[in-house]
Motif scaffolding. Structure first.
Motif, PDB file in Angstrom:
ATOM      1  N   VAL A   7       0.839  -1.208   0.000  1.00  0.00           N
ATOM      2  CA  VAL A   7       0.000   0.000   0.000  1.00  0.00           C
ATOM      3  C   VAL A   7       0.865   1.246   0.000  1.00  0.00           C
ATOM      4  CG1 VAL A   7      -0.356   0.255   2.502  1.00  0.00           C
ATOM      5  CG2 VAL A   7      -2.081   1.057   0.970  1.00  0.00           C
ATOM      6  N   THR A   8       0.420   2.244  -0.741  1.00  0.00           N
ATOM      7  CA  THR A   8       1.063   3.555  -0.656  1.00  0.00           C
ATOM      8  C   THR A   8       0.070   4.652  -1.019  1.00  0.00           C
ATOM      9  OG1 THR A   8       3.108   4.767  -1.065  1.00  0.00           O
ATOM     10  CG2 THR A   8       2.052   3.793  -2.988  1.00  0.00           C
ATOM     11  N   GLY A   9       0.380   5.869  -0.570  1.00  0.00           N
ATOM     12  CA  GLY A   9      -0.503   6.999  -0.848  1.00  0.00           C
ATOM     13  C   GLY A   9       0.286   8.212  -1.322  1.00  0.00           C
ATOM     14  N   GLN A  11      -0.334  12.541  -1.681  1.00  0.00           N
ATOM     15  CA  GLN A  11      -1.261  13.621  -1.319  1.00  0.00           C
ATOM     16  C   GLN A  11      -1.693  14.437  -2.539  1.00  0.00           C
ATOM     17  OE1 GLN A  11      -0.850  15.774   2.446  1.00  0.00           O
ATOM     18  NE2 GLN A  11       1.310  15.280   2.241  1.00  0.00           N
ATOM     19  N   PHE A  42      -3.471   4.899  -3.102  1.00  0.00           N
ATOM     20  CA  PHE A  42      -4.587   5.808  -2.855  1.00  0.00           C
ATOM     21  C   PHE A  42      -4.181   7.276  -2.870  1.00  0.00           C
ATOM     22  CE2 PHE A  42      -3.749   7.134   1.487  1.00  0.00           C
ATOM     23  CZ  PHE A  42      -2.873   6.148   1.928  1.00  0.00           C
ATOM     24  N   ALA A  44      -4.305  10.497  -0.930  1.00  0.00           N
ATOM     25  CA  ALA A  44      -4.403  10.773   0.509  1.00  0.00           C
ATOM     26  C   ALA A  44      -5.072  12.125   0.762  1.00  0.00           C
ATOM     27  CB  ALA A  44      -3.012  10.702   1.135  1.00  0.00           C
ATOM     28  N   HIS A  47      -5.177  13.356   4.535  1.00  0.00           N
ATOM     29  CA  HIS A  47      -3.883  13.898   4.948  1.00  0.00           C
ATOM     30  C   HIS A  47      -3.684  15.322   4.440  1.00  0.00           C
ATOM     31  CE1 HIS A  47      -2.427   9.777   5.988  1.00  0.00           C
ATOM     32  NE2 HIS A  47      -1.776  10.480   6.874  1.00  0.00           N
ATOM     33  N   GLN A 111       9.103  15.399   9.564  1.00  0.00           N
ATOM     34  CA  GLN A 111       8.179  16.067   8.636  1.00  0.00           C
ATOM     35  C   GLN A 111       7.290  17.060   9.380  1.00  0.00           C
ATOM     36  OE1 GLN A 111       6.134  14.090   5.179  1.00  0.00           O
ATOM     37  NE2 GLN A 111       4.314  14.663   6.295  1.00  0.00           N
ATOM     38  N   TYR A 130      -0.667  13.296  11.860  1.00  0.00           N
ATOM     39  CA  TYR A 130      -0.579  12.786  10.486  1.00  0.00           C
ATOM     40  C   TYR A 130      -0.009  11.357  10.391  1.00  0.00           C
ATOM     41  CZ  TYR A 130       1.187  13.312   5.593  1.00  0.00           C
ATOM     42  OH  TYR A 130       1.489  13.151   4.271  1.00  0.00           O
ATOM     43  N   GLN A 134      -1.563   7.783   8.906  1.00  0.00           N
ATOM     44  CA  GLN A 134      -0.791   7.019   7.915  1.00  0.00           C
ATOM     45  C   GLN A 134      -0.647   5.552   8.366  1.00  0.00           C
ATOM     46  OE1 GLN A 134       2.524   9.101   6.336  1.00  0.00           O
ATOM     47  NE2 GLN A 134       3.425   7.323   5.341  1.00  0.00           N
ATOM     48  N   ASP A 137      -3.786   3.876   7.464  1.00  0.00           N
ATOM     49  CA  ASP A 137      -3.846   3.571   6.016  1.00  0.00           C
ATOM     50  C   ASP A 137      -3.125   2.260   5.722  1.00  0.00           C
ATOM     51  OD1 ASP A 137      -4.894   6.133   5.466  1.00  0.00           O
ATOM     52  OD2 ASP A 137      -2.878   6.989   5.237  1.00  0.00           O
ATOM     53  N   ILE A 138      -1.996   2.106   6.388  1.00  0.00           N
ATOM     54  CA  ILE A 138      -1.128   0.960   6.094  1.00  0.00           C
ATOM     55  C   ILE A 138      -1.656  -0.314   6.760  1.00  0.00           C
ATOM     56  CG2 ILE A 138       1.220   0.041   6.451  1.00  0.00           C
ATOM     57  CD1 ILE A 138       2.214   3.011   6.321  1.00  0.00           C
ATOM     58  N   VAL A 146       5.508  -1.095   1.881  1.00  0.00           N
ATOM     59  CA  VAL A 146       5.080   0.288   1.657  1.00  0.00           C
ATOM     60  C   VAL A 146       6.124   1.021   0.811  1.00  0.00           C
ATOM     61  CG1 VAL A 146       4.222   2.364   2.800  1.00  0.00           C
ATOM     62  CG2 VAL A 146       4.041   0.181   3.969  1.00  0.00           C
ATOM     63  N   VAL A 148       7.819   3.946  -0.713  1.00  0.00           N
ATOM     64  CA  VAL A 148       7.809   5.397  -0.445  1.00  0.00           C
ATOM     65  C   VAL A 148       9.182   5.990  -0.725  1.00  0.00           C
ATOM     66  CG1 VAL A 148       6.001   5.604   1.344  1.00  0.00           C
ATOM     67  CG2 VAL A 148       8.292   4.817   1.981  1.00  0.00           C
ATOM     68  N   GLN A 152       9.570   9.414   3.934  1.00  0.00           N
ATOM     69  CA  GLN A 152       8.468   8.731   4.625  1.00  0.00           C
ATOM     70  C   GLN A 152       8.899   7.539   5.467  1.00  0.00           C
ATOM     71  OE1 GLN A 152       5.318   9.878   4.740  1.00  0.00           O
ATOM     72  NE2 GLN A 152       6.234  11.625   3.691  1.00  0.00           N
ATOM     73  N   HIS A 155       7.849   7.613   9.036  1.00  0.00           N
ATOM     74  CA  HIS A 155       6.422   7.357   9.238  1.00  0.00           C
ATOM     75  C   HIS A 155       6.114   5.862   9.150  1.00  0.00           C
ATOM     76  CE1 HIS A 155       5.257  11.720   7.941  1.00  0.00           C
ATOM     77  NE2 HIS A 155       5.840  11.662   9.117  1.00  0.00           N
TER      78      HIS A 155
END
Ligand code: ADP
Ligand code: TRP
Length: 337
Positions: A7-9, A11, A42, A44, A47, A111, A130, A134, A137-138, A146, A148, A152, A155
């Motif tokens: 999974v990854t997102g 913004q 997805f 985000a 976020h 961040q 935030y 996250q 989401d994961i 993930v 990224v 990230q 996170h």
């Protein structure tokens, strides 16, 4: 055998830039074929509300990002593409995770510190919290992988901590996910090569939808060395080291140029026979070429937003279905029902 989940997102805060592309998106296009398991990507949007924004523009930004992900090569038959807020259970799970996450863990997030510095008049709780969203989401889809960029990693590590805290308190539930980086996990800002390229910092980035002229103009303004004028020759290695700005240009050349380009430039750099402007123009031309097809596909998708919306809608309902059992499990284990 249990399948892995990726999974990854991204913004929806503006057009995708070459850092997003090299750090994550290009990798996703490869992984959709190579990864042994389900791939979820997805937009985000929850976020993105933590940064200053115009609500009237948000839908446009969501649609544009989805169109860009598709135009970059994500295939909805291989990847489930969805909008975060179409799976509102992530906010429910984030709340539960909030009750497990020590404030001190969030205080360490770089961040948050950077963004708080950038938007001093809007240091909201969402900006601070935030990484917990996250983690939701994961962990909601029980992801293991993930992809990224380097920014990230911290996170993703927090999401491992959260998984561990949950499992310890309520029993084994979530796997501990791992970040997956590319060879170039951090493209630096064109304006300040000591910082990462970011959509939220004007002047720092080249969008992948930029026209060849815009790319050339932005590339020409890139900060390279402090010292000789931009039109001058690039000085040869001082102690074998390049300045951060030149290093960043070389990285971009490696990513977008041919291997012959890289060889030629390295040799010319070593004997001091290359000018900044030539190197910049070469990279700009290669970036512009790389995204010719992307620009066409993006324009055509943006003319047909209904098609993009239907991909997103299907993706969202698929993720809700696949995560329903997890939410039931979480509610039971936490004593909610
Ligand atoms: P931005 O910080 O520019 O708004 P996002 O937060 O939407 O970008 O990031 C989307 C993905 O792109 C994340 O996986 C992130 O780690 C990656 N990414 C963002 N900026 C860079 C960069 N400068 N270099 C490499 N990867 C990046
Ligand atoms: N925080 C990520 C970024 O700024 C975007 C993001 C939100 C994300 N949720 C995620 C990335 C879950 C990976 C997994 O780039």
């Amino acid at each position: 055998m249990k399948k892995d989940i990726l999974v990854t997102g991204v913004q929806p805060t503006g057009p995708m830039h070459i850092g997003n592309y090299v750090g994550t998106v290009r990798n996703l296009v490869n992984l959709q074929n190579a990864f042994r398991g389900r791939c979820l990507v997805f937009v985000a949007d929850y976020h993105s509300l933590s940064e200053d924004y115009d609500p009237k523009k948000k839908q446009e930004q969501v649609l544009m990002l989805a169109a860009e992900l598709l135009a970059a090569g994500l295939d909805p038959k291989k990847v489930t593409l969805y909008v975060q807020s179409d799976v509102p259970e992530v906010t429910e799970l984030a709340w539960i995770f909030n009750t497990l996450t020590p404030i001190s863990f969030l205080e360490r997030m770089t961040q948050f510190k950077d963004k708080a510095e950038r938007q001093r008049s809007n240091i909201n709780v969402g900006l601070f919290d935030y990484p917990v969203l996250q983690a939701a989401d994961i962990l909601l889809p029980k992801a293991t992988t993930v992809p990224v960029g380097a920014d990230q990693v911290q996170h993703v590590e927090l999401s491992r901590d959260v998984a561990r805290f949950f499992n310890r308190k309520y029993g084994e539930t979530f796997p501990e996910p791992k970040a997956l980086l590319t060879e170039t996990p951090r493209v630096m800002s064109l304006a300040d090569p000591s910082k990462k390229m970011s959509k939220s910092v004007p002047g720092s980035f080249i969008s992948i939808c930029d026209s060849p002229e815009e790319i050339k103009k932005k590339m020409r303004s890139a900060v390279t060395d402090v010292g000789p004028k931009e039109e001058g020759m690039i000085p040869p290695f001082a102690n074998g080291r390049m300045s951060p700005g030149v290093t960043n240009l070389m990285t971009l050349l490696r990513e977008f140029g041919t291997s012959e380009d890289a060889r030629r430039v390295e040799a010319a750099y070593r004997d001091g026979s290359i000018r900044y402007v030539d190197l910049k123009d070469l990279i700009a031309a290669r970036i512009a070429e790389h995204f010719v097809d992307f620009r066409k596909k993006r324009a055509s998708l943006l003319k047909n937003p209904a098609k993009v919306r239907s991909v997103l809608k299907r993706g969202g309902s698929r993720v809700r279905t696949m995560t329903r059992a997890t939410m039931t499990e979480v509610r039971k284990k936490t004593g909610l029902r």
